[in-house]
Design an enzyme around this catalytic site. Sequence first.
Site, PDB file in Angstrom:
ATOM      1  N   LYS A  27      -3.837  -1.183  -6.997  1.00 38.73           N
ATOM      2  CA  LYS A  27      -4.904  -0.520  -6.230  1.00 38.73           C
ATOM      3  C   LYS A  27      -4.799   0.959  -6.575  1.00 38.73           C
ATOM      4  CE  LYS A  27      -6.272   0.401  -1.390  1.00 38.73           C
ATOM      5  NZ  LYS A  27      -5.974   0.066   0.015  1.00 38.73           N
ATOM      6  N   ASP A  30     -13.475   2.555   3.587  1.00 41.55           N
ATOM      7  CA  ASP A  30     -12.357   2.307   4.502  1.00 41.55           C
ATOM      8  C   ASP A  30     -12.878   1.717   5.802  1.00 41.55           C
ATOM      9  OD1 ASP A  30     -10.334   3.060   2.868  1.00 41.55           O
ATOM     10  OD2 ASP A  30     -10.035   5.041   3.746  1.00 41.55           O
ATOM     11  N   ASP A  39       0.831  -1.215   0.000  1.00 41.44           N
ATOM     12  CA  ASP A  39       0.000   0.000   0.000  1.00 41.44           C
ATOM     13  C   ASP A  39       0.862   1.260   0.000  1.00 41.44           C
ATOM     14  OD1 ASP A  39      -2.368   1.828   0.840  1.00 41.44           O
ATOM     15  OD2 ASP A  39      -3.293  -0.140   0.641  1.00 41.44           O
ATOM     16  N   ASP A  40       0.256   2.337   0.334  1.00 44.97           N
ATOM     17  CA  ASP A  40       0.830   3.680   0.367  1.00 44.97           C
ATOM     18  C   ASP A  40       2.140   3.706   1.173  1.00 44.97           C
ATOM     19  OD1 ASP A  40       1.094   6.360   0.214  1.00 44.97           O
ATOM     20  OD2 ASP A  40      -0.797   6.868   1.205  1.00 44.97           O
ATOM     21  N   ASP A  85      -5.959   4.562  -6.169  1.00 42.41           N
ATOM     22  CA  ASP A  85      -6.676   5.366  -5.173  1.00 42.41           C
ATOM     23  C   ASP A  85      -6.919   6.784  -5.687  1.00 42.41           C
ATOM     24  OD1 ASP A  85      -7.876   5.828  -2.730  1.00 42.41           O
ATOM     25  OD2 ASP A  85      -6.231   4.915  -1.600  1.00 42.41           O
ATOM     26  N   CYS A  86      -7.766   7.490  -5.008  1.00 43.61           N
ATOM     27  CA  CYS A  86      -8.123   8.848  -5.419  1.00 43.61           C
ATOM     28  C   CYS A  86      -8.757   9.513  -4.205  1.00 43.61           C
ATOM     29  CB  CYS A  86      -9.112   8.754  -6.580  1.00 43.61           C
ATOM     30  SG  CYS A  86      -9.880  10.301  -7.050  1.00 43.61           S
ATOM     31  N   ARG A  98      -7.186  16.024   2.469  1.00 47.80           N
ATOM     32  CA  ARG A  98      -6.132  15.077   2.885  1.00 47.80           C
ATOM     33  C   ARG A  98      -4.747  15.582   2.453  1.00 47.80           C
ATOM     34  NH1 ARG A  98      -4.421   8.830   1.736  1.00 47.80           N
ATOM     35  NH2 ARG A  98      -4.249   8.227   3.895  1.00 47.80           N
TER      36      ARG A  98
HETATM   37  C1  GLA Z   1      -7.116   5.436   1.225  1.00 48.67           C
HETATM   38  C2  GLA Z   1      -7.526   4.003   0.989  1.00 48.67           C
HETATM   39  C3  GLA Z   1      -6.874   3.095   2.007  1.00 48.67           C
HETATM   40  C4  GLA Z   1      -5.376   3.250   1.941  1.00 48.67           C
HETATM   41  C5  GLA Z   1      -5.005   4.705   2.111  1.00 48.67           C
HETATM   42  C6  GLA Z   1      -3.524   4.916   1.875  1.00 48.67           C
HETATM   43  O1  GLA Z   1      -7.635   5.919   2.413  1.00 48.67           O
HETATM   44  O2  GLA Z   1      -8.903   3.875   1.015  1.00 48.67           O
HETATM   45  O3  GLA Z   1      -7.236   1.759   1.803  1.00 48.67           O
HETATM   46  O4  GLA Z   1      -4.923   2.758   0.714  1.00 48.67           O
HETATM   47  O5  GLA Z   1      -5.701   5.544   1.226  1.00 48.67           O
HETATM   48  O6  GLA Z   1      -3.156   6.220   2.064  1.00 48.67           O
END
Ligand code: GLA
EC number: 3.2.1.22
Length: 732
Positions: free
Chosen positions: A475, A545, A361-362, A477-478, A441
Amino acid sequence: MKRLSAIGWMATVTVLSFASPKAQAQHTIIPIETKNNALVFQTDANRNVGIVYMGPRLSDKQEYGQVAAMYKQGADYTGVNNAAYATAGSRNLFEPAIAVTHADGNNSLDLQYVRHETKKLDDNTSLLTIYLKDPAYNFEVTLYYKSWFNEDVTEQWSEIRHNEKGNVLLNKFASAGLHLKAGSFWLNQFHGDWAREMQPEEARLTHGIKTLDSKLGTRTNLFQPPVFMVSLDQPATEEEGTVLYGALEWSGNFRIDLELDNQDNLRIIAGINNYASPYTLKPGEVFTTPAFLSVLSTHGKGEASRKLQQWARNYKILDGKGTRLTLLNNWEATYFDFNEAKLKELLKDTKKLGVDLFLLDDGWFANKYPRNNDNAGLGDWQENKKKLPNGIASLVKEAQANGVKFGIWIEPEMVNPKSELYEQHPDWIVKQPNRSEHYFRNQLVLDLSNPAVQDHVFNVVDGLFTKNPALAYIKWDCNAVIYNAYSAKLGNQSHFYIQYVQGLYAVLKKIRAKYPTVPMMLCSGGGGRVDYAALQYFTEFWPSDNTDPLERIYMQWEYSYFYPAISMSNHVTDWGKQPIKFRTDVAMMGKLGFDIVVSDLKEKDLRFCQDALTTYNTVKPIIWQGDQYRLQGPRENAVAAVMYVNAAKTNGIVFNYLVSNRYDAGSLLPIRLKGLDPQKRYTIRELNVYPGVTSTIDSSKVYTGEFLLKVGFNPEVKSGRNSVVLEVKAVN
Ligand code: GLA
């Protein structure tokens, strides 16, 4: 009456007028017939095209011509109350689908029937095209109605064009219109915010206009998704009532107007939101609106959603009939705090757990402004050298060595002000030149209306795949809405919101042309973005989330009206107070993933998860491709139950959850199963039994389908046994 032609299930019937004072004027009846329903248009002596019927199909097409005369609802002062595509500035007195300013400054539009044609695209699909033209201006609209016979689904959209002596301003440019007649109309709509997506509300529509819309620019569903239901005469239930589902296939600002008029009829007009977006259309240019999707059922919400889910799998969602990868995600396990050594441990855990893929992930990127929290680094898609000195490549290799696949998180449409991208390309960022920045954010949105930015976003993805051909999952994201909408590149700022979305689709199209099958999750800080235009490019979406399983029972219930289980990514996390079994059971009602620290799991919990994954791998075709039946809702019952049945009606999976803490709450009554064959005989076995626990369900007993449908089955849900998964299997 004279029958002219009948092409497939869409026919043209021309009848002599019986309603018009201009006796004997010709009326053309244009029905779109699907397996159960018909949407019928009728032209009048003045060449207006109106909708005269939407309901169960009639055996005798001629009789559609009699429908209008059966309604005695007082005056239609305009003659165009039921317009298929209502115009502004002429006779129409209600909300228009289209409003224009002509090249000469005139604001009126009238669209008259020119001709129509029907084309059978394949065994199940047909396209009706209706050509309309303004008699006073060189201005045309073409209406398209694509229908899927077996699923009773219709998509409608329009093409707008002109050949006037200058530009025409489109002040409103909806995709479609529908016109419904009933004693009363009940709107089921949804609202939400981060971590509380898809909250339903139902109310009777009163006279005037109810608008569902979004002005967020991107991740536009954050407060309201572009999906809704309208029940006719009374609120529909799962099994009963006439209900229309509607959805706009557009990932940007949308607007859906529901107007109850003076005759008590309902006009639905859906399309791109014209908010801050009057569109300048050049002579010869074609403006194509997005599709408005609808499905009608006269047997309640359950049937409507099964038809829609089937359609989505068969025709819309990328690889809807295919398979999906189970995964271990590290977001909640590590957040931004990881390094190569830690990830290598997680890769081992991925294998140990028994999922297909590890999803990083991030937090893996950016060097000048490292991505160690959410206020820096977004936009700089180079591996962070401190965390990952050997890059993604070494992780992909390590994953392969562990016998698992590797996927990665990106958010390529966004930028943190603390980033090199921001420093290097200030003109790529959506912001007002003369106003202070406002963040969502801690980030801003890149200007996807700019082709250079489109190339940049494509290159982010392409670069990852080129460097790591074995990369198996994205994945996407936005996480920010658009504030201060302004493009440094765009000449006409009114085109910004539209061209942003068109730019996004251009990028996704290019990615899919080069990488047609790689699974991608559509994420948006949760469910801020899912719609059927986006799902053409994505295999699945992230509903929220909020992964608290109790909350998810409600949320997944609501999403399931519109989207099939195969498209819903559900992860087992540490949200909520429920034991691992409850969390895993809930996540199984879709595409299962995990976002936990596997090494922290107690021995039995780990064993449970491993066994559950083995079970899931055998039953997932039923959940993903089967018919879904919502048996008991969490809002009205102490026990919520959802069932999936395969097409042959030989296998079903029933999920049952205790959603009440009250004294003695549980499945006091049997729960009637659905979708089974009354003639078949079935056994029922409990799945996902926690290690050391003995199921109270006797799997040797045989029940007829009739019994299970009429009497039901008691899963014996109660406190201490608050999540029960059952497998229903036909015996020979
Ligand atoms: C969003 C996604 C999460 C995660 C975060 C990472 O909130 O919904 O699942 O990937 O970004 O910053």
